[in-house]
Design a protein around this motif. Structure first.
Motif, short mmCIF file in Angstrom:
data_model
loop_
_atom_site.label_atom_id
_atom_site.label_comp_id
_atom_site.label_asym_id
_atom_site.label_seq_id
_atom_site.Cartn_x
_atom_site.Cartn_y
_atom_site.Cartn_z
N ILE A 183 0.82 -1.14 -0.06
CA ILE A 183 0.22 -0.04 0.12
C ILE A 183 0.79 1.02 -0.09
O ILE A 183 0.72 2.13 -0.76
CB ILE A 183 -1.06 0.01 1.21
CG1 ILE A 183 -1.82 -0.99 0.97
CG2 ILE A 183 -1.64 1.34 1.55
CD1 ILE A 183 -2.89 -1.17 2.15
N ALA A 184 1.97 1.15 0.90
CA ALA A 184 2.98 2.46 0.83
C ALA A 184 3.57 2.62 -0.41
O ALA A 184 3.66 3.77 -1.09
CB ALA A 184 3.85 2.00 1.88
N ALA A 185 4.05 1.37 -0.98
CA ALA A 185 4.45 1.44 -2.59
C ALA A 185 3.48 2.24 -3.59
O ALA A 185 4.13 3.18 -4.15
CB ALA A 185 5.06 0.02 -2.91
N TYR A 186 2.11 2.01 -3.47
CA TYR A 186 1.38 2.46 -4.26
C TYR A 186 1.02 3.76 -4.13
O TYR A 186 0.29 4.53 -4.69
CB TYR A 186 0.09 1.51 -4.51
CG TYR A 186 0.38 0.27 -5.50
CD1 TYR A 186 0.35 0.39 -6.70
CD2 TYR A 186 0.55 -0.98 -5.00
CE1 TYR A 186 0.51 -0.75 -7.51
CE2 TYR A 186 0.66 -2.01 -5.68
CZ TYR A 186 0.85 -2.07 -6.94
OH TYR A 186 1.14 -2.91 -8.05
N SER A 187 1.14 4.24 -3.01
CA SER A 187 0.86 5.47 -2.32
C SER A 187 2.07 6.61 -2.26
O SER A 187 1.57 7.72 -1.96
CB SER A 187 0.40 5.43 -0.96
OG SER A 187 -0.79 4.43 -0.86
N ALA A 188 3.08 6.21 -2.98
CA ALA A 188 4.22 7.07 -2.99
C ALA A 188 3.89 8.21 -4.01
O ALA A 188 3.04 8.33 -4.86
CB ALA A 188 5.27 6.26 -3.62
N PRO A 189 4.79 9.28 -3.53
CA PRO A 189 4.53 10.73 -4.10
C PRO A 189 4.88 10.40 -5.71
O PRO A 189 5.75 9.60 -6.19
CB PRO A 189 5.38 11.57 -3.69
CG PRO A 189 5.98 11.07 -2.38
CD PRO A 189 5.79 9.59 -2.22
N GLY A 190 4.15 11.02 -6.62
CA GLY A 190 4.55 10.88 -8.01
C GLY A 190 3.36 10.01 -8.58
O GLY A 190 3.48 9.78 -10.00
N ARG A 191 2.95 9.22 -7.95
CA ARG A 191 1.92 8.09 -8.53
C ARG A 191 0.79 8.66 -8.81
O ARG A 191 -0.03 8.97 -7.85
CB ARG A 191 1.79 6.64 -7.46
CG ARG A 191 3.21 5.88 -7.77
CD ARG A 191 2.74 4.69 -7.01
NE ARG A 191 4.06 3.93 -7.13
CZ ARG A 191 3.89 2.64 -7.87
NH1 ARG A 191 2.95 1.99 -8.11
NH2 ARG A 191 5.29 1.72 -7.65
N HIS A 192 0.41 8.91 -10.02
CA HIS A 192 -1.21 9.64 -10.13
C HIS A 192 -1.96 8.67 -10.83
O HIS A 192 -3.35 8.79 -10.64
CB HIS A 192 -0.67 10.98 -10.99
CG HIS A 192 0.25 11.93 -10.49
ND1 HIS A 192 -0.28 12.66 -9.24
CD2 HIS A 192 1.54 12.11 -10.57
CE1 HIS A 192 0.73 13.41 -9.13
NE2 HIS A 192 1.87 13.10 -9.85
N TYR A 193 -1.37 7.52 -11.48
CA TYR A 193 -2.15 6.65 -12.13
C TYR A 193 -1.91 5.33 -11.67
O TYR A 193 -2.62 4.40 -11.14
CB TYR A 193 -2.40 6.31 -13.79
CG TYR A 193 -3.07 5.51 -14.27
CD1 TYR A 193 -4.46 5.36 -14.16
CD2 TYR A 193 -2.42 4.26 -14.62
CE1 TYR A 193 -5.20 4.17 -14.45
CE2 TYR A 193 -3.21 3.38 -14.97
CZ TYR A 193 -4.64 3.36 -15.07
OH TYR A 193 -5.36 2.18 -15.32
N HIS A 194 -0.77 5.14 -11.48
CA HIS A 194 -0.15 3.82 -10.95
C HIS A 194 -0.16 3.58 -9.74
O HIS A 194 1.00 3.27 -8.89
CB HIS A 194 1.27 3.35 -11.63
CG HIS A 194 1.14 3.21 -13.06
ND1 HIS A 194 1.27 4.17 -14.17
CD2 HIS A 194 0.71 2.22 -13.83
CE1 HIS A 194 1.04 3.94 -15.35
NE2 HIS A 194 1.01 2.39 -15.11
N ASP A 195 -1.43 3.93 -8.99
CA ASP A 195 -1.50 3.97 -7.75
C ASP A 195 -2.44 2.91 -7.14
O ASP A 195 -2.75 2.04 -7.71
CB ASP A 195 -1.77 5.60 -7.43
CG ASP A 195 -3.10 5.84 -8.01
OD1 ASP A 195 -4.04 5.06 -8.49
OD2 ASP A 195 -3.64 6.97 -7.86
N ALA A 201 -3.47 11.86 -15.38
CA ALA A 201 -2.74 11.47 -14.38
C ALA A 201 -1.63 10.79 -15.09
O ALA A 201 -0.40 10.80 -14.49
CB ALA A 201 -3.66 10.08 -13.77
N ILE A 202 -1.44 10.15 -16.31
CA ILE A 202 -0.05 9.51 -16.97
C ILE A 202 0.72 10.72 -17.28
O ILE A 202 1.73 10.59 -16.93
CB ILE A 202 -0.46 8.89 -18.16
CG1 ILE A 202 -1.30 7.44 -17.83
CG2 ILE A 202 0.57 8.59 -19.11
CD1 ILE A 202 -0.57 6.43 -16.98
N ARG A 203 0.06 11.89 -17.81
CA ARG A 203 0.82 12.98 -17.97
C ARG A 203 1.61 13.60 -16.75
O ARG A 203 2.78 13.81 -16.83
CB ARG A 203 0.15 14.12 -18.77
CG ARG A 203 0.86 15.56 -19.11
CD ARG A 203 2.14 14.96 -20.05
NE ARG A 203 2.95 15.95 -20.41
CZ ARG A 203 4.33 16.23 -20.17
NH1 ARG A 203 4.69 15.27 -19.56
NH2 ARG A 203 4.79 17.28 -20.46
#
Length: 184
Positions: free
Chosen positions: A7-19, A125-127
């Motif tokens: 969950i922390a990995a998917y919540s990292a800053p910079g993840r706008h789609y791959h979250d 989000a990808i952009r």
């Protein structure tokens, strides 16, 4: 890695789609798939959780690194299959008869067949994930990705996903591609 680590990995800053929302959306798509036995469902669930655990838009080996992590942390009786499925998300190419592979790739690409607002939010989000890439380079790279999908006979290797989403995905991809062409 624990579930909290994932969950922390998917919540990292910079993840706008791959979250984490992407994982949740993929799990919701999996819930709609009929005819899976418990083992298939468990393997696909694990593959969904692990498929983007490593995500850095500047690297080309995210899927491989995610698969390697899964191989270290998934139960031995499932780790090889989970890692194999994760590796399929790099190219989205699936061999005929590979139902698990077809399902994972189709689930991962389901966003392409979203309604226009959902697709546009995804594209934005990808952009944002590629914010450090200059506009011209981003448009060129993104256009190449869109072209690759549009040139496939079917975007979704699973027949049910293809029937439900392929036409809408093609419309979305074409619309985004035209927008990039207009901005050049």
């Amino acid at each position: 890695m624990t579930r909290d680590d994932l969950i922390a990995a998917y919540s990292a800053p910079g993840r706008h789609y791959h979250d984490l929302r992407h994982v949740e959306d993929c799990l919701a798509w999996l819930d709609r798939v009929a005819g899976l036995d418990a083992r298939d469902r468990e393997i696909l669930t694990l593959a969904i959780w692990w498929h983007d655990v490593v995500y850095d838009p500047r690297r080309s080996d995210n899927e491989e690194q995610s698969a390697v992590l899964a191989e270290r942390h998934v139960a031995p009786d499932m780790r090889d299959e989970v890692a194999r499925l994760i590796r399929l998300t790099r190219t989205h190419d699936v061999a005929a008869g590979d139902r698990r592979g077809a399902l994972l790739v189709s689930i991962d690409l389901a966003i392409l067949g979203a309604d226009e607002a959902g697709y546009d939010a995804y594209a934005d989000a990808i952009r944002r994930e590629y914010a450090d890439v200059p506009d011209d380079a981003y448009r060129a790279g993104r256009s190449a990705v869109l072209d690759r999908f549009l040139n496939r006979p079917m975007i979704y290797p699973d027949a049910d996903f293809a029937a439900a989403l392929d036409q809408k995905a093609r419309a979305n991809l074409s619309r985004e591609l035209r927008a990039h062409a207009l901005l050049r």
